[in-house]
Design an enzyme around this catalytic site. Structure first.
Site, PDB file in Angstrom:
ATOM      1  N   THR A 109       0.863  -1.188   0.000  1.00 55.11           N
ATOM      2  CA  THR A 109       0.000   0.000   0.000  1.00 55.11           C
ATOM      3  C   THR A 109       0.893   1.231   0.000  1.00 55.11           C
ATOM      4  O   THR A 109       1.032   1.914   1.016  1.00 55.11           O
ATOM      5  CB  THR A 109      -0.937   0.014   1.217  1.00 55.11           C
ATOM      6  OG1 THR A 109      -0.155  -0.121   2.423  1.00 55.11           O
ATOM      7  CG2 THR A 109      -1.938  -1.121   1.146  1.00 55.11           C
ATOM      8  N   PHE A 156       3.287  -7.158  11.743  1.00 58.56           N
ATOM      9  CA  PHE A 156       4.191  -6.323  12.540  1.00 58.56           C
ATOM     10  C   PHE A 156       5.637  -6.741  12.287  1.00 58.56           C
ATOM     11  O   PHE A 156       6.419  -6.917  13.217  1.00 58.56           O
ATOM     12  CB  PHE A 156       3.855  -6.451  14.024  1.00 58.56           C
ATOM     13  CG  PHE A 156       2.436  -6.093  14.365  1.00 58.56           C
ATOM     14  CD1 PHE A 156       2.037  -4.779  14.461  1.00 58.56           C
ATOM     15  CD2 PHE A 156       1.487  -7.088  14.554  1.00 58.56           C
ATOM     16  CE1 PHE A 156       0.718  -4.440  14.759  1.00 58.56           C
ATOM     17  CE2 PHE A 156       0.173  -6.772  14.861  1.00 58.56           C
ATOM     18  CZ  PHE A 156      -0.217  -5.443  14.963  1.00 58.56           C
ATOM     19  N   CYS A 195       7.923   1.507   4.837  1.00 60.18           N
ATOM     20  CA  CYS A 195       6.734   1.440   5.694  1.00 60.18           C
ATOM     21  C   CYS A 195       6.543   2.685   6.561  1.00 60.18           C
ATOM     22  O   CYS A 195       5.562   3.403   6.424  1.00 60.18           O
ATOM     23  CB  CYS A 195       6.805   0.194   6.572  1.00 60.18           C
ATOM     24  SG  CYS A 195       6.701  -1.357   5.657  1.00 60.18           S
TER      25      CYS A 195
END
Length: 440
Positions: free
Chosen positions: A86, A148, A259
């Site tokens: 994303t 995570f 990220c």
């Protein structure tokens, strides 16, 4: 259990191999035939410790296979994990959800009447799961199970996570996910069951907190530089407070990667869309502090070179955004290297794993085959990725190869006293300079 994993990038390839290691039959799915061909041959298209061994093990056993066919994938498994990227949109700070939407739509088109559970792992703005659940209604149930992973520790974080978050709407969906992760749960991993919005927020909130902590100590470094204080001692002192803790309190050039930067920007952008922009306005300053440390490193480099970088030879140790990775996305090290190059310096880079990626992305920079080769004839050395190999270098040997033994430790990682004793002029962000000591 038979599982599919859509997306075979960093998250997807790791998840697929680790699910096979947990005993499941796994089919990895990607639209890129070259990537699928490499994975079928047991080759990981990026560096992640331990992953290639798992991939080879389970492709050889037949427990892990790969395909480009959505039709094959829909028929293969009952549980389908969505692990695509994303990235930040090109026209705003918001997340680009095209890949997530494409997977859900493509999978839905091939699902039959058999019960199916689609499990999102991608990092998405809060509210995405609700929208996707509506698109899947009548074809499959949705769950959200955020990842995570830390690059360099992704295999460990998947097989031995510090928590599992299960965003579910039904007991059967929770039971099925608990079955998928049974070996992990039996090993004592805590499980948090949540609704969709909370499950989505857990990952973005965790990243926002981490980014804030890193930028906080870098903000303190700015104050320390203005006052003559030592940010490393400051961090050690406040880190003894158990309410604060010492992890991620090492000042330096800040965070990067694919990220953290884009996730905090997307979080702030989503808050604006929800009408709660003021609640996350501080994340804009967190981002700004982080980027300022790169600017400060370039500024300090220029100061140490007499006010101009024109014609200077600068060695950069590190290209990856963090050690144990070949990921150069938003790499602070390469950003600084390019800025220094644009100011007229001859820049030579060395990194243990990221050289190929760096060369492709930044061909104007110079590249060396080793750290000693990189520093040969250098007027200034920048240590910008904290690989253990760099900490183990012999500073006396390197000093003899430079034109002038002068270093900026952009990660607060090196032993400044050791380098100064070996004849280096040692600088680190937020800390007083250590002048070189004349060797007898």
């Amino acid at each position: 259990m038979r599982l599919t994993v859509f997306g075979t990038g960093y998250l997807g390839a790791t998840h697929a191999a680790c699910m096979a290691e947990l005993g499941h039959d796994v089919l990895g799915v990607d639209v890129d035939p070259d990537k699928i061909a490499a994975l079928r041959a047991g080759r990981v298209p990026f560096y992640e410790p331990g992953l290639e061994e798992l991939l080879a093990k389970h492709t050889a056993s037949g427990r892990l296979r790969f395909t480009t066919s959505y039709e094959e994938a829909a028929a293969f498994g009952r549980v389908h994990f969505v692990c695509v990227g994303t990235p930040q949109r090109k026209d705003s700070d918001a997340a680009d959800l095209r890949h997530v939407d494409a997977v859900v739509d493509g999978l839905r088109a091939h699902l039959g009447d058999a019960p199916a559970l689609v499990v999102g792992k991608s990092t998405v703005p809060v509210g995405t799961a609700e929208r996707l659940a509506e698109r899947l209604e009548g074809k499959a149930e949705l769950a959200w199970n955020p990842e995570f992973l830390r690059e360099g520790f992704a295999v460990q974080d998947t097989l031995r996570p510090d928590r599992l978050v299960l965003g579910v709407r039904s007991e059967p969906a929770e039971a099925l996910l608990r079955e998928v992760y049974a070996p992990v749960i039996d090993a004592g991993t805590p499980v948090v069951t949540a609704d969709f919005p909370t499950a989505e927020l857990v990952k973005t909130a965790a990243n926002a907190f981490l980014a804030t902590k890193i930028s906080f100590i870098n903000a303190m470094a700015e104050v320390c530089e203005a006052t003559g204080a030592d940010v490393s001692v400051l961090a050690r002192a406040i880190g003894h407070d158990e309410r604060i803790g010492s992890r991620f309190l090492r000042a330096g050039i800040g965070f990067g990667g694919g990220c953290l930067p884009k996730d905090i920007r997307a979080f702030a952008a989503r808050a604006e869309e929800l009408g709660t922009g003021r609640s996350l306005a501080f994340l804009r300053e967190v981002d700004a502090i982080n980027l300022r440390r790169r600017e400060r490193t370039v500024e300090l480099s220029r100061e140490l070179c007499g006010g101009s970088l024109e014609g200077k030879r600068v060695a950069v140790l590190g290209a990856a955004f963090k050690p144990d990775s070949d990921d150069i996305r938003d790499s602070p090290a390469l950003d600084i290297a390019c800025r220094i190059h644009l100011q007229g310096a001859e820049v030579t880079v060395f990194d243990p794993e990221a050289m190929d990626n760096a060369r492709k992305a930044y061909p104007a920079l110079g590249y060396a085959v080793s750290a000693p080769d990189a520093v040969r004839g250098a007027d200034l050395v920048l240590h910008l990725t904290e690989w253990p190999q760099f900490g183990a270098l012999d500073p006396a040997e390197l000093a003899a190869a430079t034109a002038r033994p002068r270093i900026i430790d952009g990660r607060g990682f090196l032993d400044g006293a050791r380098w100064a004793a070996a004849g280096w002029e040692f600088h680190a962000l937020g800390r007083p300079a250590q002048p070189r000591q004349e060797r007898p």
